[in-house]
Scaffold this motif. Sequence first.
Motif, PDB file in Angstrom:
ATOM      1  N   ALA A  78      -1.148  46.014  -3.707  1.00 14.77           N
ATOM      2  CA  ALA A  78      -0.450  47.069  -4.446  1.00 14.77           C
ATOM      3  C   ALA A  78       0.380  47.932  -3.506  1.00 14.77           C
ATOM      4  O   ALA A  78       1.531  48.269  -3.807  1.00 14.77           O
ATOM      5  CB  ALA A  78      -1.452  47.929  -5.214  1.00 14.77           C
ATOM      6  N   SER A  79      -0.182  48.267  -2.371  1.00  7.87           N
ATOM      7  CA  SER A  79       0.528  49.086  -1.394  1.00  7.87           C
ATOM      8  C   SER A  79       1.771  48.366  -0.855  1.00  7.87           C
ATOM      9  O   SER A  79       2.854  48.965  -0.755  1.00  7.87           O
ATOM     10  CB  SER A  79      -0.419  49.434  -0.236  1.00  7.87           C
ATOM     11  OG  SER A  79       0.278  50.119   0.773  1.00  7.87           O
ATOM     12  N   GLU A  80       1.626  47.096  -0.530  1.00 10.16           N
ATOM     13  CA  GLU A  80       2.763  46.323  -0.017  1.00 10.16           C
ATOM     14  C   GLU A  80       3.846  46.171  -1.090  1.00 10.16           C
ATOM     15  O   GLU A  80       5.038  46.247  -0.792  1.00 10.16           O
ATOM     16  CB  GLU A  80       2.311  44.952   0.477  1.00 10.16           C
ATOM     17  CG  GLU A  80       1.525  45.005   1.771  1.00 10.16           C
ATOM     18  CD  GLU A  80       2.321  45.582   2.925  1.00 10.16           C
ATOM     19  OE1 GLU A  80       3.524  45.262   3.074  1.00 10.16           O
ATOM     20  OE2 GLU A  80       1.748  46.377   3.684  1.00 10.16           O
ATOM     21  N   THR A  81       3.429  45.974  -2.337  1.00 14.67           N
ATOM     22  CA  THR A  81       4.388  45.849  -3.430  1.00 14.67           C
ATOM     23  C   THR A  81       5.143  47.159  -3.633  1.00 14.67           C
ATOM     24  O   THR A  81       6.366  47.178  -3.774  1.00 14.67           O
ATOM     25  CB  THR A  81       3.670  45.436  -4.732  1.00 14.67           C
ATOM     26  OG1 THR A  81       2.972  44.203  -4.493  1.00 14.67           O
ATOM     27  CG2 THR A  81       4.639  45.256  -5.875  1.00 14.67           C
ATOM     28  N   THR A 104      -9.884  39.111  -2.126  1.00 18.35           N
ATOM     29  CA  THR A 104      -8.541  39.664  -2.198  1.00 18.35           C
ATOM     30  C   THR A 104      -8.607  41.177  -2.077  1.00 18.35           C
ATOM     31  O   THR A 104      -9.409  41.828  -2.739  1.00 18.35           O
ATOM     32  CB  THR A 104      -7.879  39.286  -3.538  1.00 18.35           C
ATOM     33  OG1 THR A 104      -7.815  37.870  -3.612  1.00 18.35           O
ATOM     34  CG2 THR A 104      -6.484  39.863  -3.642  1.00 18.35           C
ATOM     35  N   ASN A 105      -7.746  41.718  -1.230  1.00 20.42           N
ATOM     36  CA  ASN A 105      -7.647  43.162  -1.086  1.00 20.42           C
ATOM     37  C   ASN A 105      -6.520  43.633  -2.014  1.00 20.42           C
ATOM     38  O   ASN A 105      -5.361  43.703  -1.625  1.00 20.42           O
ATOM     39  CB  ASN A 105      -7.363  43.534   0.367  1.00 20.42           C
ATOM     40  CG  ASN A 105      -7.350  45.029   0.577  1.00 20.42           C
ATOM     41  OD1 ASN A 105      -7.211  45.803  -0.364  1.00 20.42           O
ATOM     42  ND2 ASN A 105      -7.489  45.434   1.817  1.00 20.42           N
ATOM     43  N   TRP A 106      -6.880  43.950  -3.237  1.00 21.09           N
ATOM     44  CA  TRP A 106      -5.883  44.318  -4.239  1.00 21.09           C
ATOM     45  C   TRP A 106      -5.164  45.607  -3.878  1.00 21.09           C
ATOM     46  O   TRP A 106      -3.986  45.773  -4.196  1.00 21.09           O
ATOM     47  CB  TRP A 106      -6.532  44.419  -5.612  1.00 21.09           C
ATOM     48  CG  TRP A 106      -6.958  43.069  -6.116  1.00 21.09           C
ATOM     49  CD1 TRP A 106      -8.227  42.579  -6.188  1.00 21.09           C
ATOM     50  CD2 TRP A 106      -6.100  42.018  -6.581  1.00 21.09           C
ATOM     51  NE1 TRP A 106      -8.214  41.287  -6.667  1.00 21.09           N
ATOM     52  CE2 TRP A 106      -6.917  40.920  -6.923  1.00 21.09           C
ATOM     53  CE3 TRP A 106      -4.727  41.890  -6.730  1.00 21.09           C
ATOM     54  CZ2 TRP A 106      -6.410  39.732  -7.414  1.00 21.09           C
ATOM     55  CZ3 TRP A 106      -4.210  40.701  -7.228  1.00 21.09           C
ATOM     56  CH2 TRP A 106      -5.041  39.643  -7.569  1.00 21.09           C
ATOM     57  N   ASP A 107      -5.856  46.533  -3.217  1.00 24.06           N
ATOM     58  CA  ASP A 107      -5.195  47.777  -2.807  1.00 24.06           C
ATOM     59  C   ASP A 107      -4.086  47.494  -1.800  1.00 24.06           C
ATOM     60  O   ASP A 107      -3.020  48.099  -1.854  1.00 24.06           O
ATOM     61  CB  ASP A 107      -6.204  48.758  -2.203  1.00 24.06           C
ATOM     62  CG  ASP A 107      -7.174  49.298  -3.238  1.00 24.06           C
ATOM     63  OD1 ASP A 107      -6.831  49.282  -4.440  1.00 24.06           O
ATOM     64  OD2 ASP A 107      -8.267  49.740  -2.849  1.00 24.06           O
ATOM     65  N   GLU A 108      -4.328  46.560  -0.891  1.00 26.67           N
ATOM     66  CA  GLU A 108      -3.306  46.204   0.092  1.00 26.67           C
ATOM     67  C   GLU A 108      -2.111  45.538  -0.602  1.00 26.67           C
ATOM     68  O   GLU A 108      -0.955  45.837  -0.280  1.00 26.67           O
ATOM     69  CB  GLU A 108      -3.888  45.262   1.145  1.00 26.67           C
ATOM     70  CG  GLU A 108      -2.896  44.882   2.221  1.00 26.67           C
ATOM     71  CD  GLU A 108      -3.506  43.963   3.268  1.00 26.67           C
ATOM     72  OE1 GLU A 108      -2.708  43.319   3.974  1.00 26.67           O
ATOM     73  OE2 GLU A 108      -4.733  43.881   3.377  1.00 26.67           O
TER      74      GLU A 108
END
Length: 140
Positions: free
Chosen positions: A96-99, A90-94
């Motif tokens: 978070a960014s999308e959210t 999982t790309n958690w940064d992606e």
Amino acid sequence: MSDHAAMQRDVAARQIAMFSSFVGRGLHTTRAALSAASGIPESTLREWAGGATLPLSAVFTLRRHLPAQAIAMICEPGDVRLVDIETSETNWDEIASETAGLTYEICEARRDGHIDHVERAKLQHRARALGAALADIIEH
């Protein structure tokens, strides 16, 4: 009117919207490219884009060639999401960014006190993409 008839109409409307949002010149793919990649004749894709019943097997085939949010549009009336069975990191940064991006867009849309139909459509598109990504990490 039966629930089934209402479901058919809702699925057909979302199917039409999905094709117009993702298949065409300047979009994710063209009908010709989708046909070549999937092996589904262009005439059949045209019929489905017009709302003709899309078989479940076709949804599975198209899933390989369209973004997850495209397939999510078709599945929304049934309150389901399709997710890959292969696990990936999982790309958690992606996420978070999308959210954060969706939150910003909601705030911008509500700046005048209401969200109009154009803003709502844009928010729904972004929310579908985020929903597909979130469903994917929840299932893994």
